[in-house]
Design a protein around this motif. Structure first.
Motif, short mmCIF file in Angstrom:
data_model
loop_
_atom_site.label_atom_id
_atom_site.label_comp_id
_atom_site.label_asym_id
_atom_site.label_seq_id
_atom_site.Cartn_x
_atom_site.Cartn_y
_atom_site.Cartn_z
N VAL A 2 0.86 -1.18 0.00
CA VAL A 2 0.00 0.00 0.00
C VAL A 2 0.90 1.23 0.00
CG1 VAL A 2 -1.79 1.29 1.22
CG2 VAL A 2 -1.84 -1.22 1.21
N ILE A 3 0.75 2.06 -1.04
CA ILE A 3 1.49 3.30 -1.17
C ILE A 3 0.63 4.40 -0.53
CG2 ILE A 3 2.61 4.91 -2.76
CD1 ILE A 3 3.68 1.94 -2.80
N PHE A 4 1.21 5.14 0.40
CA PHE A 4 0.44 6.16 1.12
C PHE A 4 0.18 7.38 0.25
CE2 PHE A 4 2.88 4.38 4.98
CZ PHE A 4 1.99 3.33 5.11
N PRO A 5 -0.99 8.00 0.40
CA PRO A 5 -1.34 9.19 -0.39
C PRO A 5 -0.30 10.31 -0.22
CG PRO A 5 -3.27 8.39 0.80
CD PRO A 5 -2.08 7.63 1.32
N GLY A 6 -0.03 11.00 -1.32
CA GLY A 6 0.83 12.16 -1.30
C GLY A 6 2.31 11.89 -1.11
N THR A 7 2.74 10.63 -1.17
CA THR A 7 4.16 10.30 -0.97
C THR A 7 4.86 10.17 -2.32
OG1 THR A 7 3.70 7.92 -0.93
CG2 THR A 7 3.73 9.09 1.19
N GLU A 8 6.19 10.21 -2.26
CA GLU A 8 7.02 10.05 -3.45
C GLU A 8 8.21 9.18 -3.06
OE1 GLU A 8 8.12 13.19 -6.67
OE2 GLU A 8 9.56 13.43 -5.03
N THR A 9 8.42 8.09 -3.79
CA THR A 9 9.50 7.16 -3.48
C THR A 9 10.37 6.97 -4.71
OG1 THR A 9 8.04 5.98 -1.94
CG2 THR A 9 10.05 4.84 -2.64
N HIS A 10 11.68 7.20 -4.56
CA HIS A 10 12.64 6.95 -5.63
C HIS A 10 13.02 5.47 -5.58
CE1 HIS A 10 16.91 6.79 -7.08
NE2 HIS A 10 16.23 7.16 -8.15
N ILE A 11 12.90 4.79 -6.73
CA ILE A 11 13.17 3.35 -6.78
C ILE A 11 14.03 3.05 -8.00
CG2 ILE A 11 12.14 1.05 -6.96
CD1 ILE A 11 9.56 2.27 -5.73
N HIS A 12 15.03 2.19 -7.80
CA HIS A 12 15.86 1.73 -8.91
C HIS A 12 16.33 0.32 -8.59
CE1 HIS A 12 19.47 2.49 -11.79
NE2 HIS A 12 18.56 1.68 -12.30
N TYR A 13 15.53 -0.65 -9.00
CA TYR A 13 15.84 -2.05 -8.71
C TYR A 13 16.89 -2.56 -9.68
CZ TYR A 13 11.67 -1.95 -5.78
OH TYR A 13 10.75 -1.64 -4.82
N CYS A 14 18.16 -2.29 -9.39
CA CYS A 14 19.26 -2.74 -10.23
C CYS A 14 19.41 -4.26 -10.20
CB CYS A 14 20.57 -2.12 -9.75
SG CYS A 14 20.61 -0.33 -9.81
N ASN A 15 18.99 -4.88 -9.10
CA ASN A 15 19.20 -6.31 -8.88
C ASN A 15 17.94 -7.16 -9.04
OD1 ASN A 15 21.93 -5.84 -8.06
ND2 ASN A 15 21.12 -5.05 -6.14
N HIS A 16 16.82 -6.53 -9.33
CA HIS A 16 15.54 -7.25 -9.39
C HIS A 16 14.70 -6.76 -10.56
CE1 HIS A 16 16.76 -7.51 -5.14
NE2 HIS A 16 16.13 -8.67 -5.14
N LEU A 17 13.87 -7.65 -11.07
CA LEU A 17 12.80 -7.28 -11.98
C LEU A 17 11.52 -7.30 -11.16
CD1 LEU A 17 13.72 -9.41 -15.11
CD2 LEU A 17 14.26 -7.01 -14.67
N GLU A 18 10.60 -6.39 -11.48
CA GLU A 18 9.36 -6.32 -10.72
C GLU A 18 8.19 -6.10 -11.66
OE1 GLU A 18 7.35 -3.85 -7.00
OE2 GLU A 18 8.57 -2.77 -8.46
N ALA A 19 7.09 -6.78 -11.39
CA ALA A 19 5.82 -6.53 -12.07
C ALA A 19 4.84 -6.09 -10.99
CB ALA A 19 5.30 -7.78 -12.78
N VAL A 20 4.02 -5.07 -11.33
CA VAL A 20 3.12 -4.46 -10.37
C VAL A 20 1.72 -4.38 -10.96
CG1 VAL A 20 2.65 -2.38 -9.01
CG2 VAL A 20 5.02 -3.06 -9.47
N TRP A 21 0.74 -4.89 -10.24
CA TRP A 21 -0.67 -4.83 -10.65
C TRP A 21 -1.39 -3.94 -9.65
CZ3 TRP A 21 -4.50 -9.47 -10.00
CH2 TRP A 21 -5.75 -9.13 -10.53
N CYS A 22 -1.93 -2.84 -10.13
CA CYS A 22 -2.66 -1.90 -9.29
C CYS A 22 -4.10 -2.39 -9.14
CB CYS A 22 -2.65 -0.51 -9.91
SG CYS A 22 -0.98 0.10 -10.25
#
Length: 134
Positions: free
Chosen positions: A41-61
Motif C-alpha cells: 500500500v502506497i500512502f497518499p501524497g508520498t514520493e519514493t525513488h526506486i531503482h531495482y538494479c538487482n531485481h525485476l518487478e511486475a506491479v498490478w494496481c
C-alpha cells in the motif's frame, strides 16, 4: 502446496512499514518459488525513488490512484485499478501516491528475503544465495 492469507502477515516480521508504504511479503525466497509475491500500500501524497538494479518487478494496481515516472525519459503513467506495469529493464523511477491509498500486488525476481528496504539510491540489495535458501 502453500496457502496463506495476507492478513496472517499483518503485524509480523514480513510486514515492512516505512514513511511511504507498507509491504506485506506473502511469498519469499525461502518458499522456493523463484519469485516473491507482495501486497503493498502506497500512502497518499508520498514520493519514493526506486531503482531495482538487482531485481525485476511486475506491479498490478488493484485499488486507489497514483503515478509512476521513469527517470530516463520523464514519462509519467497514471496508476489505478487494472493497470499493470513491469520494470523489465531495471527502470529507475519515481512512485507517487495519489489522493487515495494505492494498493498494488507485486512480484519480484529474484525473490526477496523479506526484510529489504530501499537504500539511498532506491535499490534493494541482491541477497546472498544462503539468504535465498534460508
Amino acid at each position: 502446496m502453500i496457502v496463506r492469507n495476507v492478513n496472517e502477515v499483518v503485524g509480523t516480521e514480513n510486514e515492512i512499514i516505512t514513511d511511504n508504504w507498507t509491504s506485506r511479503r506473502v511469498l519469499l525466497a525461502r518458499d522456493g518459488m523463484g519469485f516473491s509475491f507482495h501486497e503493498t500500500v502506497i500512502f497518499p501524497g508520498t514520493e519514493t525513488h526506486i531503482h531495482y538494479c538487482n531485481h525485476l518487478e511486475a506491479v498490478w494496481c488493484v485499488e486507489g490512484d497514483g503515478e509512476v515516472e521513469t527517470v530516463a525519459d520523464g514519462r509519467k503513467y497514471a496508476l489505478g485499478p487494472g493497470v499493470v506495469y513491469a520494470l523489465d529493464q531495471n527502470d529507475e523511477h519515481w512512485l507517487r501516491g495519489g489522493r487515495e491509498p494505492l494498493r498494488v500486488i507485486c512480484v519480484f525476481n529474484p525473490p526477496l528475503t523479506g526484510r529489504e528496504v530501499h537504500d539511498a539510491q532506491g535499490v534493494y540489495p541482491l541477497p546472498a544465495a544462503t539468504e535465498q535458501e534460508a
